[in-house]
Scaffold this active site. Structure first.
Site: not given
Ligand code: GNR
Ligand code: NI
Length: 171
Positions: A51, A134, A137
């Site tokens: 990210q 994550e 990602h």
């Molecule tokens: O902040 C985040 N909140 C969240 C809420 C529910 C499921 C996953 C997340 S991860 C996200 C932050 C983010 O984008 N991490 O990649």
């Molecule tokens: Ni995310």
């Protein structure tokens, strides 16, 4: 410490598959610190290196309400999954969009810590969701990929429109 810029969907760099980290050195520790600062600043519960346009297998998370339980996982692998849970997910790379995603309820993860030492940990509930989100990602996968093609198209349109409006303000 410095705050890093977060890529926004549909940026094609979010589709990059991250590379294994061969050496946990000061550069990796600096990246982890900057990612934690960026995550706390954005009020997120997790952040993957992808990210912030760094394509290495590192993620940070903190699901505590006080921001007092930072977790850093280097080269994370899910070695066991149990059960299923549905939760409304959001993503710092897909701002303002929330949708239900099914994930494993409980996971066992192996990773390296900031000293480069292997360890294993278990997670359930929101932390398990966050780690799975994550790790997606790091493989170039976003939670909107689990939505119907129609919903995904609407999300893409909305965020492109937001991006254009932003560029007009800056111009
Ligand atoms: O902040 C985040 N909140 C969240 C809420 C529910 C499921 C996953 C997340 S991860 C996200 C932050 C983010 O984008 N991490 O990649
Ligand atoms: Ni995310």
């Amino acid at each position: 410490m410095s705050k890093l810029n977060i890529l926004i969907f549909p940026d094609s760099r979010l589709r990059t598959k991250a590379q294994t980290i061969e050496q946990v050195d000061d550069e990796v520790r600096q990246l982890a610190n900057d990612m934690l600062e960026t995550m706390y600043d954005a009020a997120g519960i997790g952040l993957a290196a992808t990210q912030v346009d760094v394509h290495r297998r590192l993620l940070v998370a903190d699901v505590s309400s006080e921001g007092s339980e930072p977790l850093v996982l280097i080269n994370p692998e899910i070695i066991e999954k149990q059960g299923e849970q549905l939760h409304d997910e959001g993503c710092l790379s897909v701002p303002g969009i929330y949708a239900q995603v099914a994930r494993a309820e409980k996971i066992r993860v192996s990773a390296l810590n900031l000293d480069g030492e292997p360890f294993e940990t278990e997670a359930e509930g929101l932390l398990a969701i966050c780690i799975q989100h994550e790790m997606d990602h790091l493989n170039g996968v976003l939670f909107v990929d689990y939505l119907s093609p129609l919903k995904k198209r609407l999300v893409r349109k909305k965020l492109l429109k937001m991006k254009r409006a932003n560029e007009e303000v800056l111009a």
